[in-house]
Design a protein around this motif. Structure first.
Motif, PDB file in Angstrom:
ATOM      1  N   ASN A 178     -14.766  -4.698  10.037  1.00  0.00           N
ATOM      2  CA  ASN A 178     -13.794  -6.007  10.159  1.00  0.00           C
ATOM      3  C   ASN A 178     -14.136  -7.402  10.080  1.00  0.00           C
ATOM      4  O   ASN A 178     -13.517  -8.138   9.901  1.00  0.00           O
ATOM      5  N   THR A 232      -4.752  -4.030  16.325  1.00  0.00           N
ATOM      6  CA  THR A 232      -4.440  -3.920  14.680  1.00  0.00           C
ATOM      7  C   THR A 232      -5.054  -2.677  14.062  1.00  0.00           C
ATOM      8  O   THR A 232      -5.520  -1.818  14.463  1.00  0.00           O
ATOM      9  N   ASP A 233      -4.480  -2.611  12.888  1.00  0.00           N
ATOM     10  CA  ASP A 233      -5.212  -1.471  11.838  1.00  0.00           C
ATOM     11  C   ASP A 233      -6.151  -2.090  11.239  1.00  0.00           C
ATOM     12  O   ASP A 233      -6.794  -3.126  11.546  1.00  0.00           O
ATOM     13  N   GLU A 234      -6.859  -1.201  10.228  1.00  0.00           N
ATOM     14  CA  GLU A 234      -8.170  -1.775   9.387  1.00  0.00           C
ATOM     15  C   GLU A 234      -7.789  -3.011   8.458  1.00  0.00           C
ATOM     16  O   GLU A 234      -8.852  -3.513   8.344  1.00  0.00           O
ATOM     17  N   ASN A 235      -6.640  -3.192   8.307  1.00  0.00           N
ATOM     18  CA  ASN A 235      -6.308  -4.325   7.463  1.00  0.00           C
ATOM     19  C   ASN A 235      -5.869  -5.560   8.386  1.00  0.00           C
ATOM     20  O   ASN A 235      -5.183  -6.448   7.812  1.00  0.00           O
ATOM     21  N   ASN A 236      -6.139  -5.469   9.661  1.00  0.00           N
ATOM     22  CA  ASN A 236      -5.684  -6.558  10.664  1.00  0.00           C
ATOM     23  C   ASN A 236      -4.209  -6.775  10.673  1.00  0.00           C
ATOM     24  O   ASN A 236      -3.602  -7.834  11.007  1.00  0.00           O
ATOM     25  N   ASN A 237      -3.505  -5.922  10.454  1.00  0.00           N
ATOM     26  CA  ASN A 237      -1.802  -5.645  10.473  1.00  0.00           C
ATOM     27  C   ASN A 237      -1.695  -5.433  12.163  1.00  0.00           C
ATOM     28  O   ASN A 237      -1.993  -4.514  12.546  1.00  0.00           O
ATOM     29  N   ARG A 288       0.776  -1.095   0.171  1.00  0.00           N
ATOM     30  CA  ARG A 288      -0.045  -0.128   0.050  1.00  0.00           C
ATOM     31  C   ARG A 288       0.901   1.250   0.034  1.00  0.00           C
ATOM     32  O   ARG A 288       0.600   2.237  -0.561  1.00  0.00           O
TER      33      ARG A 288
END
Length: 209
Positions: A115, A160-165, A69
């Motif tokens: 999510n 986590t962030d919005e991308n599950n990182n 990204r």
């Protein structure tokens, strides 16, 4: 970021808060210092937000690259044409937009639409600039009901962030405060013997005939 040219090159971008310009400057400085033989340069199109990579030989950006990204990669192997490659997506140095607080040991009573799970306890939007203080207070006093039948001596908290990182705070101090209310369903002990009912609510016996 992983590139194949004269060989396989793996680049680790130094941790920091970048905008597009400072990221381009870092990449150009890194390649000029570390791999001067391939003359790799990065330029940013201010209209499209896309990065163009050029070198003095053909090259490919591999799928093992993890800064998808940030640089505007696609997740697929990208190969240069005439020693140049325009990355398919605009670069994005905005960082995480949301902090998701997850409790892997529990399930909430509601489905998190964003999510798509039942483990997310709270979503905290990030609306501050880089190096800004993220402050959130549950001003509406909303509560999240967590269903469990287990007694826990500890709680695992996953951020986590919005991308599950999983978030890496890079040594920055952070604090969170939770208010936990524990509700237990009362199950009285009832013994039936003929017409005699014995009711034991809290170690006090009441007999009724």
């Amino acid at each position: 970021m992983t590139i194949t040219t004269i060989g396989t090159i793996s680049i680790t971008i130094t941790t920091g808060n970048y905008n597009a310009t400072s990221l381009i400057n870092w990449l150009n400085s890194y390649f000029a210092t570390t791999y001067p033989a391939i003359s790799m340069t990065f330029t940013l199109n201010s209209s499209t937000g896309k990065i163009t990579m050029t070198a003095n030989q053909s090259f490919s950006v591999l799928t093992t690259s993890t800064c998808i990204r940030v640089l505007g990669l696609s997740g697929d192997t990208l190969t240069s044409t005439s020693n140049a490659l325009i990355l398919p997506n605009p670069c994005d140095t905005s960082g995480p937009r949301t902090i998701l607080i997850k409790l892997p040991d529990f399930q909430s009573n509601s489905f998190n639409v964003t999510n798509r799970d039942v483990l997310t306890f709270k979503s905290i939007p990030i609306v501050v600039p880089p190096f800004g203080l993220i402050y959130y207070q549950n001003v509406d006093n909303s509560e999240m009901v967590i269903k469990t039948t287990m007694d826990k001596n500890s709680i695992e908290i996953l951020l986590t962030d919005e991308n599950n990182n999983v978030l890496n705070f890079n040594g920055i101090d952070w604090t969170m405060a939770f208010e936990v209310k524990n509700y237990k369903r009362y199950s009285p002990q009832i013994n039936y013997s003929s017409s005699l009912e014995t009711f034991v609510p809290d170690e006090t016996t009441y007999n009724e005939v």
